[in-house]
Write an enzyme that holds these catalytic residues in place. Structure first.
Site, short mmCIF file in Angstrom:
data_model
loop_
_atom_site.label_atom_id
_atom_site.label_comp_id
_atom_site.label_asym_id
_atom_site.label_seq_id
_atom_site.Cartn_x
_atom_site.Cartn_y
_atom_site.Cartn_z
CB CYS A 35 -0.97 -0.01 1.18
SG CYS A 35 -0.14 0.02 2.78
N GLY B 169 3.71 1.73 -1.61
CA GLY B 169 4.50 1.88 -2.83
C GLY B 169 3.82 2.85 -3.80
CE LYS B 170 7.76 3.63 -8.42
NZ LYS B 170 8.59 2.84 -7.48
CG MET B 171 1.78 0.65 -9.37
SD MET B 171 0.92 1.84 -10.43
CE MET B 171 -0.77 1.31 -10.31
CG ASN C 224 0.44 -2.95 -19.00
OD1 ASN C 224 -0.60 -2.30 -18.92
ND2 ASN C 224 1.60 -2.40 -19.28
CG MET C 225 -3.17 -3.90 -13.77
SD MET C 225 -3.50 -5.67 -13.85
CE MET C 225 -5.18 -5.73 -13.27
CG HIS D 36 9.28 0.27 -17.52
ND1 HIS D 36 9.36 -0.64 -18.54
CD2 HIS D 36 7.96 0.33 -17.19
CE1 HIS D 36 8.15 -1.12 -18.81
NE2 HIS D 36 7.29 -0.55 -18.00
CG ASP E 216 2.23 2.43 7.91
OD1 ASP E 216 1.89 3.19 6.97
OD2 ASP E 216 1.57 2.29 8.95
CE LYS F 272 9.45 -3.12 -15.00
NZ LYS F 272 8.56 -3.63 -13.93
CB CYS G 97 -0.57 -5.85 -10.35
SG CYS G 97 -2.36 -5.78 -10.34
N1 LIG Z 1 0.57 -5.08 -13.63
C1 LIG Z 1 0.73 -3.77 -13.85
O1 LIG Z 1 -0.03 -3.11 -14.59
C2 LIG Z 1 1.83 -3.05 -13.13
C3 LIG Z 1 1.92 -1.65 -13.20
C4 LIG Z 1 2.89 -1.01 -12.42
C5 LIG Z 1 3.76 -1.76 -11.63
N2 LIG Z 1 3.65 -3.11 -11.63
C6 LIG Z 1 4.49 -3.94 -10.78
O2 LIG Z 1 4.01 -3.81 -9.44
C7 LIG Z 1 5.11 -3.94 -8.53
C8 LIG Z 1 5.13 -2.72 -7.61
O3 LIG Z 1 5.35 -1.55 -8.37
P1 LIG Z 1 5.55 -0.12 -7.65
O4 LIG Z 1 6.02 0.81 -8.73
O5 LIG Z 1 4.35 0.22 -6.87
O6 LIG Z 1 6.78 -0.47 -6.69
P2 LIG Z 1 7.20 0.22 -5.32
O7 LIG Z 1 8.57 -0.28 -5.03
O8 LIG Z 1 6.96 1.69 -5.37
O9 LIG Z 1 6.16 -0.41 -4.26
C9 LIG Z 1 6.23 -1.70 -3.74
C10 LIG Z 1 5.78 -1.65 -2.29
O10 LIG Z 1 5.73 -3.00 -1.80
C11 LIG Z 1 6.23 -2.97 -0.47
N3 LIG Z 1 6.70 -4.28 -0.05
C12 LIG Z 1 7.90 -4.87 -0.26
N4 LIG Z 1 7.95 -6.06 0.36
C13 LIG Z 1 6.75 -6.22 0.97
C14 LIG Z 1 6.19 -7.25 1.79
N5 LIG Z 1 6.89 -8.36 2.11
N6 LIG Z 1 4.91 -7.08 2.23
C15 LIG Z 1 4.22 -5.98 1.94
N7 LIG Z 1 4.70 -4.96 1.19
C16 LIG Z 1 5.95 -5.09 0.72
C17 LIG Z 1 7.36 -1.93 -0.51
O11 LIG Z 1 7.68 -1.48 0.82
C18 LIG Z 1 6.75 -0.86 -1.38
O12 LIG Z 1 6.06 0.11 -0.61
C19 LIG Z 1 6.35 -4.13 -9.40
O13 LIG Z 1 6.60 -5.51 -9.54
C20 LIG Z 1 5.94 -3.53 -10.74
O14 LIG Z 1 6.66 -4.07 -11.83
C21 LIG Z 1 2.71 -3.77 -12.35
O1 LIG Z 2 6.51 0.63 -13.25
C1 LIG Z 2 6.57 -0.60 -13.38
O2 LIG Z 2 7.33 -1.32 -12.70
C2 LIG Z 2 5.72 -1.27 -14.40
N1 LIG Z 2 5.71 -2.58 -14.42
C3 LIG Z 2 4.92 -3.42 -15.26
C4 LIG Z 2 5.79 -4.34 -16.11
O3 LIG Z 2 6.82 -4.82 -15.62
O4 LIG Z 2 5.42 -4.62 -17.25
C5 LIG Z 2 3.90 -2.64 -16.07
C6 LIG Z 2 4.37 -1.29 -16.49
C7 LIG Z 2 4.88 -0.46 -15.31
#
Ligand SMILES: NC(=O)c1ccc[n+]([C@@H]2O[C@H](COP(=O)([O-])OP(=O)(O)OC[C@H]3O[C@@H](n4cnc5c(N)ncnc54)[C@H](O)[C@@H]3O)[C@@H](O)[C@H]2O)c1
Ligand SMILES: O=C(O)C1=N[C@H](C(=O)O)CCC1
Length: 254
Positions: free
Chosen positions: A9, A11-13, A111-112, A143, A37, A147, A85
């Site tokens: 919660c 993290g960036k997403m 990718n959502m 990216h 947190d 990342k 995700c």
């Molecule tokens: N599927 C999609 O569309 C999509 C889009 C964006 C990002 N992503 C993926 O989502 C993931 C997160 O991206 P982000 O940019 O938010 O990363 P981020 O590093 O900003 O956030 C990740 C968060 O997870 C927390 N975390 C780490 N270990 C943990 C644990 N054991 N329990 C609970 N929380 C924990 C971290 O403290 C951090 O706050 C990455 O793998 C990224 O590639 C997927």
């Molecule tokens: O910011 C990221 O990390 C992203 N991860 C996903 C991937 O690995 O494809 C989706 C795009 C953003």
């Protein structure tokens, strides 16, 4: 109201999802999980998923590959549907997600965004026409510098969509620096660029004799991923066990 737990919660997403759900009339965040947190969220946050005792209808995960095993165990134990995700998962973790889908609803998507999920479909048609005509296929993804996984999950999903259409005969090549040979036909090159604050760009290049066709997708904000994840959580709440994907959500299946 659909009650959602946000895994990752802070993290960036996770923060993007928090902002989207703060304005949503159909769904709400009832708890968050994050190892870090500072207490700024308007919902309870647990540093360890095992400590979370809040009732919910679905969990959204944007965390870290190392956190996914415990998260899947938790969802199975609580019979909680899961929108997975996080990218960069190992093969055993992908198998674990498949296994979890035997007892709970699991939607995994690298990718959502609507754009990438549309592109996944378009590529199948393009590959079926262009590969037999001798076009070479290369994927370039770009990216932000924070990342941690490469290549992106999306680049791999795009390659898998092409390869699946072509009978899974193609090898993926991530690095040509040590090779001294012409490009073999049956390969898909995948290159990763990291820098600055690039949200997420993917180019799929079909290079033929004297012509090139490129499919490009650019995400201009992380909200495109967040909106898709919230839509997916609303779709998944109350669904029976099984493996779902974003095309089920987009097509409104079931
Ligand atoms: N599927 C999609 O569309 C999509 C889009 C964006 C990002 N992503 C993926 O989502 C993931 C997160 O991206 P982000 O940019 O938010 O990363 P981020 O590093 O900003 O956030 C990740 C968060 O997870 C927390 N975390 C780490 N270990 C943990 C644990 N054991 N329990 C609970 N929380 C924990 C971290 O403290 C951090 O706050 C990455 O793998 C990224 O590639 C997927
Ligand atoms: O910011 C990221 O990390 C992203 N991860 C996903 C991937 O690995 O494809 C989706 C795009 C953003």
């Amino acid at each position: 109201m659909i009650r959602i737990i946000m895994h990752g919660c802070n993290g960036k997403m996770g923060q993007v999802i928090g902002s989207l759900l703060a304005e949503d009339r159909e769904a709400e965040l009832v708890a968050g999980i994050d190892v870090f947190d500072d207490g700024h969220n308007a919902y309870p946050v647990f540093r360890n998923i095992r400590e979370c005792d809040v009732e919910a209808d679905c969990l959204i995960d944007f965390s870290s590959a190392s956190a996914v095993d415990d998260m899947l165990d938790y969802c199975v134990e609580k019979s909680l549907p899961c929108v997975l995700c996080t990218t960069g998962l190992r093969e055993e973790q992908l198998q674990k997600a498949e296994k979890a889908a035997e007892s709970i609803a699991v939607l995994r998507s690298a990718n959502m965004s609507l754009g990438i999920n549309t592109l996944l479909k378009l590529l199948k048609n393009a590959a079926a026409i262009l590969a037999p005509a001798g076009f070479d296929m290369e994927i370039v993804e770009r990216h932000h510098r924070l990342k941690v996984d490469a290549p992106s999950g999306t680049a791999l999903a795009l390659a898998d969509a092409i390869n699946g259409e072509l009978g899974n005969e193609y090898n993926y090549v991530y690095d040509r620096s040590g090779r001294r040979e012409k490009r073999p036909e049956k390969e898909i090159g995948i290159s990763a660029v990291r820098g600055g604050t690039i949200v997420g760009d993917h180019d799929v290049i079909f290079a033929g004799a004297d012509e090139v066709i490129t499919f490009s997708h650019t995400a201009y904000s992380k909200a495109v991923f967040g909106k898709g994840a919230v839509q997916a959580a609303k779709f998944l709440a109350g669904k029976p066990a099984g493996r779902y994907n974003m095309s089920d959500v987009i097509n409104g299946a079931g």
